[in-house]
Design an enzyme around this catalytic site. Sequence first.
Site, PDB file in Angstrom:
ATOM      1  N   GLN A 100       0.854  -1.189   0.000  1.00  0.00           N
ATOM      2  CA  GLN A 100       0.000   0.000   0.000  1.00  0.00           C
ATOM      3  C   GLN A 100       0.890   1.238   0.000  1.00  0.00           C
ATOM      4  O   GLN A 100       1.635   1.481   0.949  1.00  0.00           O
ATOM      5  CB  GLN A 100      -0.933   0.031   1.209  1.00  0.00           C
ATOM      6  CG  GLN A 100      -1.981   1.144   1.068  1.00  0.00           C
ATOM      7  CD  GLN A 100      -2.804   1.356   2.318  1.00  0.00           C
ATOM      8  OE1 GLN A 100      -2.251   1.664   3.358  1.00  0.00           O
ATOM      9  NE2 GLN A 100      -4.117   1.225   2.197  1.00  0.00           N
ATOM     10  N   TYR A 183      -5.511  11.102   3.920  1.00  0.00           N
ATOM     11  CA  TYR A 183      -4.111  11.298   3.569  1.00  0.00           C
ATOM     12  C   TYR A 183      -4.002  12.043   2.236  1.00  0.00           C
ATOM     13  O   TYR A 183      -4.991  12.540   1.708  1.00  0.00           O
ATOM     14  CB  TYR A 183      -3.385   9.951   3.579  1.00  0.00           C
ATOM     15  CG  TYR A 183      -3.427   9.309   4.951  1.00  0.00           C
ATOM     16  CD1 TYR A 183      -2.881   9.961   6.057  1.00  0.00           C
ATOM     17  CD2 TYR A 183      -4.051   8.082   5.161  1.00  0.00           C
ATOM     18  CE1 TYR A 183      -2.941   9.400   7.334  1.00  0.00           C
ATOM     19  CE2 TYR A 183      -4.120   7.520   6.435  1.00  0.00           C
ATOM     20  CZ  TYR A 183      -3.565   8.179   7.508  1.00  0.00           C
ATOM     21  OH  TYR A 183      -3.644   7.630   8.769  1.00  0.00           O
ATOM     22  N   ARG A 230      -7.475   2.544  -2.918  1.00  0.00           N
ATOM     23  CA  ARG A 230      -8.394   2.689  -1.791  1.00  0.00           C
ATOM     24  C   ARG A 230      -8.931   4.118  -1.775  1.00  0.00           C
ATOM     25  O   ARG A 230      -8.160   5.064  -1.921  1.00  0.00           O
ATOM     26  CB  ARG A 230      -7.680   2.372  -0.477  1.00  0.00           C
ATOM     27  CG  ARG A 230      -8.651   2.056   0.661  1.00  0.00           C
ATOM     28  CD  ARG A 230      -7.936   1.653   1.927  1.00  0.00           C
ATOM     29  NE  ARG A 230      -8.806   0.815   2.747  1.00  0.00           N
ATOM     30  CZ  ARG A 230      -8.597   0.572   4.030  1.00  0.00           C
ATOM     31  NH1 ARG A 230      -7.555   1.083   4.650  1.00  0.00           N
ATOM     32  NH2 ARG A 230      -9.425  -0.208   4.708  1.00  0.00           N
ATOM     33  N   GLY A 320      -9.481  -6.551   9.060  1.00  0.00           N
ATOM     34  CA  GLY A 320      -8.403  -5.826   9.709  1.00  0.00           C
ATOM     35  C   GLY A 320      -7.993  -6.413  11.038  1.00  0.00           C
ATOM     36  O   GLY A 320      -7.266  -7.398  11.117  1.00  0.00           O
ATOM     37  N   ARG A 321      -8.473  -5.813  12.130  1.00  0.00           N
ATOM     38  CA  ARG A 321      -7.998  -6.193  13.461  1.00  0.00           C
ATOM     39  C   ARG A 321      -8.142  -7.674  13.784  1.00  0.00           C
ATOM     40  O   ARG A 321      -7.287  -8.228  14.490  1.00  0.00           O
ATOM     41  CB  ARG A 321      -8.700  -5.333  14.513  1.00  0.00           C
ATOM     42  CG  ARG A 321      -8.219  -3.884  14.495  1.00  0.00           C
ATOM     43  CD  ARG A 321      -8.966  -3.030  15.496  1.00  0.00           C
ATOM     44  NE  ARG A 321      -8.339  -1.730  15.643  1.00  0.00           N
ATOM     45  CZ  ARG A 321      -8.769  -0.786  16.464  1.00  0.00           C
ATOM     46  NH1 ARG A 321      -9.850  -1.003  17.207  1.00  0.00           N
ATOM     47  NH2 ARG A 321      -8.132   0.365  16.549  1.00  0.00           N
TER      48      ARG A 321
END
Length: 351
Positions: A100, A183, A230, A320-321
């Site tokens: 990424q 971002y 993304r 994810g987590r």
Amino acid sequence: MTANLLKPYALNNTINLSNRILMAPLTRCMADDNLVPTQLMAEYYARRAEAGLIISEAVIIRPDGQGFPNTPGLFSPAQIEGWKIVTAAVHKNGGKIFAQLWHTGRVAHPYFYGNGDADASVLAPSAIGVEGTVPRMRELTYKIPKAVTVEEMKTLVADYGQAAENAIKAGFDGVEIHGANGYLIDQFLHHDSNRRNDEYGGSSENMVRFPLEVIDEIISKIGADRTGLRVSPGAYFNMTGDSKDRAVFDLLLPELEQRNLAFLHIGIFDDSMEFDYLGGRASSYVRENYSKTLVGVGSYSAEAASSAINDDKFDLIAIGRPFIANPDYVAKIRNNEPLTSYSDEMLTSLI
């Protein structure tokens, strides 16, 4: 109930996934002080290689893109060599991995790259800062950024392309461009952070210009079949939403459709969030306006993801987590075994 998650999926004629479960990008801040991936990182990713595709933690494309401590880079020879160890370990275990690519924009901090110069530039579309402090380093407050010049944007585009080439050299199967979550690229796509009045701001056509230039540069270097993206149509992290943002993404999504990307990935922490100007969930809005491979994410259980895929809400799921807590996540889903619950103390080590 989750059998569809375990079926193979062809991203394109180049890349076939063994299942529809992706490991989402998860910032771990565990690279060494030169931002070189470590042996522990290689082992961490290798243990999760049964995912259909691993999307690496976000990897900075150049020094002034850093906004968190010890986040790995992909701009030095040593970093490329370090990533070779990671990708080889994943491939040895039968997995696939994308890098990424990341520039944090206005949430970068010169502490990381200014060589002691606290006034080194932070780059963003406009000189509009965010309040708060750097994660994991609360003594550092964010700076007012400098509006990036057109010439600087040309260099940024080239640096994104070089980072993509570096990723392939390092053994990655492709890249995901981080265009989400507040971002740099995402900052160009939202009115709250992009207040320019030149060819890169003001209108929807201008606001998508820099993101598309980055995408096209990367495609020219490594091919659309190895390029994912993304996006966060709904502004929710380090920026405020604006109803005019809808028109920006109404224009962006058809442009992306024409580029035959490997996939488009929703960037959101919780997909139950709704945005008035999108008419509901970000994932639903994208699905209505983009017909190609879509990756859902945002606090889905395996069962909920399976149902969403059956209902054609998206094609793949990024987890994810739960992947932090369960290196063997895919095996546990296959065998209908209980998952270990995630807890924040798990962030202190790579297991």
